[in-house]
Design an enzyme around this catalytic site. Structure first.
Site, PDB file in Angstrom:
ATOM      1  NE  ARG A 174      -3.867   0.325   2.131  1.00  0.00           N
ATOM      2  CZ  ARG A 174      -4.651   0.798   3.096  1.00  0.00           C
ATOM      3  NH1 ARG A 174      -4.694   0.191   4.265  1.00  0.00           N
ATOM      4  NH2 ARG A 174      -5.368   1.887   2.907  1.00  0.00           N
ATOM      5  CB  CYS A 230      -2.365   4.117   9.274  1.00  0.00           C
ATOM      6  SG  CYS A 230      -3.771   4.660  10.268  1.00  0.00           S
TER       7      CYS A 230
END
Length: 270
Positions: A174, A230
């Site tokens: 990611r 995040c």
């Protein structure tokens, strides 16, 4: 080192205020159901999306509630600044750490994460019940700790070269922009480094700090000003907690995180 996580075995004989934060991102009603089926005696339940986030806001997927809302939350559950707040979830999850950060942000001086998850607490013989506790409402004068909170603008400043480090807690695919299952844009905030929060845990509990310190110190230095983020601000919380456990003095959390950043600014891939 070692002030954030404690085993319930170290806490049983001290007066504490239990907080249950069990939750599931796949089934948003699961945490409350689990609490109703059984929880640590006298524990109050704080829901990730109803209590620890304001889902009506658009600043990321799990935005921070207003200070007035958070104060009302703490007061309605009867919390006092002198309380030793002790937080658990299923174990090895980010939800207790989210609550930990929020209590620290509100200036509560005695906040502990329990190393064991709920099932392990039951096995240890911690008293459990299905009865919901009742606490008298309190009146608090909160001393907000702005030193651990990072705004989007502050993150932008670091991204553009101001002193500091951005630390992305998502998985490497990611971070690199190779795989993005949730957000509309793949990549990471420019200049960020990557430290996957999942490496902090094994099965249903977080590792001891000395086990993870070499990996942490390979990515960031204790002298650096670190801002963790995040996807939505939730899984960065365990990374924040572990950095504090390791004695890192200057750590902030960008609650809006990547899901907030991409609404305004471009990203990098690598």
């Amino acid at each position: 080192m070692g002030t954030v996580w404690k085993s319930a075995k170290e806490l049983v004989n001290s007066p504490i205020r239990w907080v249950d934060t069990r939750f599931s991102l796949q089934d948003r009603l699961a945490g409350r159901k689990l609490y109703n089926q059984g929880h640590v005696k006298d524990a109050v339940y704080l829901d990730l999306e109803k209590d620890l986030s304001d889902m009506t806001k658009t600043t990321g997927r799990h935005p921070l509630p207003d200070k007035e809302t958070m104060q009302e939350l703490f007061e309605s559950h009867g919390f006092e600044y002198g309380d030793h707040i002790t937080i658990y979830d299923q174990g090895g999850m980010p939800f207790a750490a989210r609550a930990y950060w929020l209590f620290c942000y509100a200036g509560f001086p005695h906040v502990t994460l329990v190393r064991e998850g709920y099932e392990e607490l039951v096995e240890l013989g911690i008293e459990v019940t299905t009865d919901a506790p009742s606490y008298t409402k309190t009146s608090l004068t909160l001393q907000w700790n702005e030193d651990i909170f990072s705004t989007r603008q502050q993150v932008k400043n670091v991204s553009e070269g101001k002193p500091g480090v951005l630390l992305d807690a998502r998985s490497a695919p990611r971070f690199k922009g190779e795989h993005e299952p949730i957000d509309s844009v793949a990549g990471h905030i420019p200049s960020a480094r990557n430290l996957d929060w999942e490496f902090l845990k094994v099965e249903n509990r977080f590792k001891e700090v000395l086990e993870v310190l070499p990996e942490i110190e390979a990515v960031v230095d204790k002298n650096e000003e670190i801002t963790v983020y995040c996807g939505s601000g939730v899984t960065a919380a365990p990374l924040y907690a572990m950095l504090k456990e390791a004695g890192f003095p200057k750590v902030k959390l960008y609650v809006g995180s990547y899901s907030d950043w991409i609404t305004q600014y471009p990203v990098e891939k690598s």
